[in-house]
Scaffold this active site. Sequence first.
Site, PDB file in Angstrom:
ATOM      1  N   CYS A  49       6.365  -0.329   6.739  1.00  0.00           N
ATOM      2  CA  CYS A  49       5.847   0.813   5.993  1.00  0.00           C
ATOM      3  C   CYS A  49       6.947   1.250   5.040  1.00  0.00           C
ATOM      4  O   CYS A  49       8.121   1.261   5.423  1.00  0.00           O
ATOM      5  CB  CYS A  49       5.507   1.933   6.971  1.00  0.00           C
ATOM      6  N   LEU A  50       6.581   1.621   3.822  1.00  0.00           N
ATOM      7  CA  LEU A  50       7.602   2.034   2.854  1.00  0.00           C
ATOM      8  C   LEU A  50       8.361   3.279   3.326  1.00  0.00           C
ATOM      9  O   LEU A  50       9.459   3.539   2.856  1.00  0.00           O
ATOM     10  CB  LEU A  50       6.975   2.274   1.477  1.00  0.00           C
TER      11      LEU A  50
ATOM     12  N   GLY B  50       0.833  -1.201   0.000  1.00  0.00           N
ATOM     13  CA  GLY B  50       0.000   0.000   0.000  1.00  0.00           C
ATOM     14  C   GLY B  50       0.859   1.239   0.000  1.00  0.00           C
ATOM     15  O   GLY B  50       2.028   1.196   0.404  1.00  0.00           O
TER      16      GLY B  50
ATOM     17  N   GLN C 170       2.877  10.063   1.473  1.00  0.00           N
ATOM     18  CA  GLN C 170       4.192   9.416   1.427  1.00  0.00           C
ATOM     19  C   GLN C 170       5.015   9.853   0.212  1.00  0.00           C
ATOM     20  O   GLN C 170       6.224   9.629   0.171  1.00  0.00           O
ATOM     21  CB  GLN C 170       4.046   7.889   1.421  1.00  0.00           C
TER      22      GLN C 170
ATOM     23  N   HIS D  82      -2.423   7.231   7.337  1.00  0.00           N
ATOM     24  CA  HIS D  82      -1.474   8.154   6.700  1.00  0.00           C
ATOM     25  C   HIS D  82      -2.169   9.474   6.318  1.00  0.00           C
ATOM     26  O   HIS D  82      -1.543  10.526   6.331  1.00  0.00           O
ATOM     27  CB  HIS D  82      -0.891   7.534   5.429  1.00  0.00           C
TER      28      HIS D  82
ATOM     29  N   HIS E  34      -3.909   0.989   7.994  1.00  0.00           N
ATOM     30  CA  HIS E  34      -2.564   1.586   7.917  1.00  0.00           C
ATOM     31  C   HIS E  34      -2.550   2.771   6.943  1.00  0.00           C
ATOM     32  O   HIS E  34      -2.085   3.860   7.278  1.00  0.00           O
ATOM     33  CB  HIS E  34      -1.577   0.486   7.488  1.00  0.00           C
ATOM     34  N   GLU E  35      -3.108   2.552   5.752  1.00  0.00           N
ATOM     35  CA  GLU E  35      -3.073   3.610   4.727  1.00  0.00           C
ATOM     36  C   GLU E  35      -4.018   4.754   5.097  1.00  0.00           C
ATOM     37  O   GLU E  35      -3.707   5.925   4.876  1.00  0.00           O
ATOM     38  CB  GLU E  35      -3.415   3.045   3.346  1.00  0.00           C
TER      39      GLU E  35
END
Length: 187
Positions: free
Chosen positions: A93-94, A46, A51, A141, A137-138
């Site tokens: 997480c990226l 995701g 981000q 953000h 999670h997304e």
Amino acid sequence: MAIKNILKYGAESLREPSKEVHKVSKKITELVNDLLETMYSANGVGLAAPQIGVNYRVFVIDVSTNDEPLRPMVFINPKIIKKSGAIVSNEGCLSFPEAYTDVKRYKNVTVKALDTHGRPFIMEATDGTLLARAIQHEFDHLNGILFIDHCVNRFETDNVLAKYGLPPVEEDFLVEEPELEAELKND
Ligand code: ZN
């Protein structure tokens, strides 16, 4: 379409709340394509617009495995309209390369959003699946909340962050989750 630079923990955009999308314009379609391309090139599950430094309420998810065809999902102006159950989830997480830690999540969520054509849809994700956890999670953000803010053990999480040269947990951002904690204790 372009592969964008993914911001790392510490970048300001990651803590800023994102703005609603008023119209799914060409600009937003391009944002969606950039998010997908950037997510796939980073082998992520995701990616949310903040981000890549764009504070609009948009994220993408693909939970398909390597031997399956791609299954891109696009969420614009998402709202979590139902949540229940609790689960501990080991997440990364990226924006936190290689750092994984245990966090508290709901087991079941129902999300309402617009797709890439601006059409509303409702999606239910249950049983603490990767999809159910990725949606939470997304979604976070978009409100400047990061997975480490849900950590189960702050000291363990700090150790992991330090190991990968990332700043420690920020106390002011820790999310209070008495409901989740109570449910996890009962399990
Ligand atoms: Zn993330």
